[in-house]
Write an enzyme that holds these catalytic residues in place. Sequence first.
Site, PDB file in Angstrom:
ATOM      1  N   GLY A  97     -48.254 -13.058  19.572  1.00  0.00           N
ATOM      2  CA  GLY A  97     -47.414 -13.391  19.670  1.00  0.00           C
ATOM      3  C   GLY A  97     -47.645 -12.505  18.360  1.00  0.00           C
ATOM      4  N   SER A  98     -47.215 -12.993  17.563  1.00  0.00           N
ATOM      5  CA  SER A  98     -47.348 -12.590  15.566  1.00  0.00           C
ATOM      6  C   SER A  98     -48.740 -11.534  15.342  1.00  0.00           C
ATOM      7  CB  SER A  98     -46.444 -13.275  14.781  1.00  0.00           C
ATOM      8  OG  SER A  98     -45.113 -12.921  14.853  1.00  0.00           O
ATOM      9  N   THR A  99     -49.451 -12.537  15.687  1.00  0.00           N
ATOM     10  CA  THR A  99     -51.007 -11.940  14.869  1.00  0.00           C
ATOM     11  C   THR A  99     -50.838 -10.334  15.634  1.00  0.00           C
ATOM     12  OG1 THR A  99     -51.771 -13.187  16.596  1.00  0.00           O
ATOM     13  CG2 THR A  99     -52.065 -13.996  14.524  1.00  0.00           C
TER      14      THR A  99
ATOM     15  N   LYS B  95     -48.544  -8.101  15.420  1.00  0.00           N
ATOM     16  CA  LYS B  95     -47.567  -7.163  14.423  1.00  0.00           C
ATOM     17  C   LYS B  95     -48.910  -6.287  13.772  1.00  0.00           C
ATOM     18  CE  LYS B  95     -43.911 -10.247  14.710  1.00  0.00           C
ATOM     19  NZ  LYS B  95     -43.236 -10.960  13.885  1.00  0.00           N
TER      20      LYS B  95
END
Length: 634
Positions: free
Chosen positions: A290-292, A294
């Site tokens: 997920g967004s970690t 990014k």
Amino acid sequence: MFFSNIHERIRFIFIISVIILIAIIIKVFYIQVFAYEKLNTLAESLWSRELPIKADRGLIVDRNGEILATNITTVSLVVVPGQIDNPEQVAKDLSTILKTDYQDMLKHVTKSTSIERIHPEGRALSYEIADKIDALGYDGVYLLKESKRYYPYETVLSHALGYVGIDNQGLSGLELYYDSYLTGSDGAIKYFSDGKGNKLELTEVYVAPTSGITLQLTIDINLQLAIENELDNAISKYDPKQALIVAMNPNTGEILGMASRPNFDSNNYQDYKTEIINRNLPIWMTYEPGSTFKIITLSAALEEQTINLFKDTFTDTGSINVDGATIHCWKSGGHGTQTMLEVVENSCNPGFVKIGQTLGTETLMNYIDKYGFGDKTGIDLNGESTGILFNVGDMGPVELATTSFGQGISVTPIQQVRAVSAAINGGKLYNPYIVGSFLESETNSLIKKNEPQMVRQVISEETSSLVRYALESVVANGSGKNAYIENYRVGGKTGTAQKVENGSYLDGNYILSFMGFLPADDPKIVVYVAIDNPKGVTQYGGVVSAPIARNVMLSAIDILNIEPSKDGMAKEYTWLDKKYSILPNVVGMSKEEASKVLKNYKIEYSGTGKTIIYQSPQADYYVAEGETIKLLLG
């Protein structure tokens, strides 16, 4: 005749005798000089016997010497069948005391062997039972010292420590990985017996056992206990399927704390299911990050200079179309026009798709490879997974887009912690490790020390500094606000990853995560929290995992002696937040002046006089409005 006269016969016999004598002398010389040790050992083995004495396993201690795994002394039962006069009576009495089958015991005491260990019913006996056996006074029945592994903190750090079997062999975790170091050399009591096994009245020989090497971990037990406490609270509050926390020093790769749920008591591992005791989630579990993730995409784009955080903009309408596939933002209607820094703060998926497109497939995947994804980190624990990445040749525009924001790939928690550490520590990728030193068991003198192992330079210090700035802004102004700590510089990134089962995404089933670090300008610790499918709460990493990471970092501030800072970013407070503001300096003011300046605080005076000479807390740090300010008059 063969010999013509008697003189020839005498001469022949004499020569033969001399040859035989020489052969005997040579043989005696060979036995005495070359074969003595071997023959003596063989001879001694026929009439000597050994009662084994098990060695203690090496201790496992934390970085400050606190014992995490030790040994307790028990006794075990062995018999020498040849010395037992009445095997039926001995078998009957022993089976009664041990509450075991008589026929099985009779097989033990009549077995055709020099020494028989009563296993398993005669192992790790209580002192009460041992006293009853000793009171029998039977010849051929012996009670020997035996070492049993003991974990004083029980469930704490259980997956990393592992456990040992009944024969003190490591079966998982550090106990297995470093079994050859931890296993000592057994001793024995040597005695002598005749051919029937009867003990001879000769001096016994005691050979002392040698304990195994002590392992000193990089773990800090105080931080570990804080992590365990936060996980217990998360389980109680959210009832997740699984949960984990990892804390690491980003500048060395030293693991400072690591735990997951469900866990187990290493002292009683046999009471738990195999899938619980053998799955160390921080190194074994694989899932979409997920967004970690990014953070990795951001650092690659900054290093390649394909974006400018402050000048480049992106207009988010709520979704973006990539090769016919629609990718949505978490915010319905989108965020509108943003700078790239705001894209990071808002964790905007369409914005990160654009960032990924500026890099291109080969460049992005090259950085993912440089950060170590797709390979084991090499941490000194067994059971590590590798994760799953796209093959570059199989990736199209959609795969590039989803990879940019951490979807469609599979990674482990320890891979993420290592990679983010490199992104914020100046660009250096280190191998994580959990054993810091090997110590001699008796003197605690250093035998060997594990040093940090840098794998490669992934990004530059300048790029890393920009990444730290952006992630500090995420905590101060963006989705990571719940991890903000007043007077300390905290950086981080939230993650909300939808779970996959049988190739399909599950509705309302997420892994909520947060990757945090502090101080943001000079990181001393990275903390990763992942909560699998929490119940009864809004499904966002910033809501569930960020506050947990904040609590762990609060504990780390005291444990690691991290100093407060006046240079951090100010948090953008909402009406729901507890309001903090910079405390003014009132030293030198009168009571009346101080009361006006500190109108949003409670004031507690002490001393006599008209002028403030000291205040607590000190000025220029954030203090919650409504808190008590102590002022000394003089």
